[in-house]
Scaffold this active site. Structure first.
Site, PDB file in Angstrom:
ATOM      1  N   ASP A 190      26.407  47.689  34.454  1.00  0.00           N
ATOM      2  CA  ASP A 190      25.972  46.935  35.627  1.00  0.00           C
ATOM      3  C   ASP A 190      26.989  47.031  36.757  1.00  0.00           C
ATOM      4  O   ASP A 190      26.636  47.066  37.934  1.00  0.00           O
ATOM      5  CB  ASP A 190      25.755  45.471  35.227  1.00  0.00           C
ATOM      6  CG  ASP A 190      25.077  44.656  36.308  1.00  0.00           C
ATOM      7  OD1 ASP A 190      24.386  45.245  37.149  1.00  0.00           O
ATOM      8  OD2 ASP A 190      25.235  43.417  36.312  1.00  0.00           O
TER       9      ASP A 190
ATOM     10  N   CYS B 178      26.401  42.550  44.990  1.00  0.00           N
ATOM     11  CA  CYS B 178      25.010  42.113  45.086  1.00  0.00           C
ATOM     12  C   CYS B 178      24.283  43.028  46.068  1.00  0.00           C
ATOM     13  O   CYS B 178      24.623  43.060  47.253  1.00  0.00           O
ATOM     14  CB  CYS B 178      24.934  40.661  45.573  1.00  0.00           C
ATOM     15  SG  CYS B 178      23.254  40.055  45.771  1.00  0.00           S
TER      16      CYS B 178
END
Length: 325
Positions: free
Chosen positions: A42, A266
């Site tokens: 991730d 993000c």
């Protein structure tokens, strides 16, 4: 690095005092927390510059040496869509497999699952969402249709004796729909669990959650799914990751996702912080007297290694503080 090694013991000397503070007013906290390290997958997947395979392998090996019991290793997705993960087979085959450590990989479809198993994967991860619009924009189908796709993976995994972990994105908010109903999160989580996922991680994809929102969401989900099957995955976009994680711990959750050095920005808030830094999580848990099995010094060294390789500063507050001493 040498300065950091010398500074760390002095910086962390206050942990003994922190452990002595009564946490009775905080509710019952778990005695042990399993940390799921998501940095290699991730954290790196959205890096624009390709990280070399040897660097990825060394990072994972360093994380293993630090004592992390679960390390999300790579993603078996088409290199056309995620070029950074194009070396998935080489990475999975190249890392040292430490006894007692799980190395799950992301498999978005049956083709990815089959390739992962062929490369030696023993656990896979699938991604869903509690937002219809998020699901539509990301994988061009409805939530219900996404579960039809997952069904093939789960059936194949059961036949091959492969464990499956599920993710529910947008559990605390969506970049397109805004607020997400706790009931919807509970519905999607229950579906994952009933289909065979042994654990479901509830993700604050855009980091908008607060402890109050976390409490309401978990209260709804816990009515449908056993607490032991739940994990949380918090982003620090609004500086709420540790606070939200602490609320989850107070509610009995004992599995937390995090990323070394806070890797992984993000994608919906340019320049904002991304994943909760594993170093910061471990520091907080140790201060609460919660066992993690992680060696913070070795973890800091792993974070320093990957930040040097990426030529960037760490997002971990603990790493920043210890390096300044």
């Amino acid at each position: 690095m040498a300065a950091m090694r010398k500074a760390l013991p002095r910086r962390l000397v206050g942990l003994a005092s922190l452990r002595a503070v009564s946490t009775s007013s905080m509710g019952t906290l778990p005695k042990r927390v399993k940390i799921v390290e998501v940095g290699p997958r991730d954290g790196l997947q959205n890096e624009k510059n390709i990280v070399s395979t040897p660097v990825k392998i060394k990072l994972i090996d360093m994380l293993s040496e630090a004592g992390l019991s679960v390390i999300e290793t790579t993603s078996f997705v088409s290199p056309k869509w995620v070029p950074q993960m194009g070396d998935h087979t080489e990475v999975l085959k190249g890392i040292q497999k430490f006894p007692g450590i799980n190395y799950p990989v992301l498999t978005p479809n049956l083709k990815g699952f089959e390739a992962a198993v062929a490369a030696g994967a023993k656990e896979v991860v699938i991604f869903g969402a509690a937002s219809e619009l998020f699901t539509k924009k990301n994988i061009n189908c409805s939530i219900e249709e996404s579960f039809q796709r997952f069904d093939a993976i789960l059936k194949a995994a059961q036949s091959a004796n492969i464990s499956v972990r599920g993710y529910v994105s947008c559990a605390l908010g969506c970049p397109y729909e805004g607020k997400i109903s706790p009931a919807k999160v509970a519905e999607v989580t229950k579906k994952f669990y009933s289909m065979g996922c042994y654990e479901i991680s509830l993700g604050d994809t855009i980091g908008v959650g607060t402890p109050g929102i976390m409490k309401d969401m978990l209260s709804a989900v816990m009515q449908e799914v056993p607490l032991a099957a739940l994990a949380v995955h918090c982003h620090d976009t609004y500086g709420q990751a540790l606070a939200n994680t602490l609320m989850a711990l107070q509610m009995g959750v004992s599995v937390v996702d995090s990323s070394v050095a806070g890797l992984g920005g993000c994608p919906y808030a340019q320049g904002a912080s991304g994943n909760l830094a594993t170093e910061d999580l471990v520091y907080m848990l140790e201060g609460l007297g919660i066992h993690t099995g992680v060696n913070l010094q070795k973890l800091l060294e792993a974070g320093n290694f990957i930040c040097q390789a990426l030529n960037r500063k760490t997002s971990s507050k603990v790493a920043q503080a210890t390096c300044k001493l």
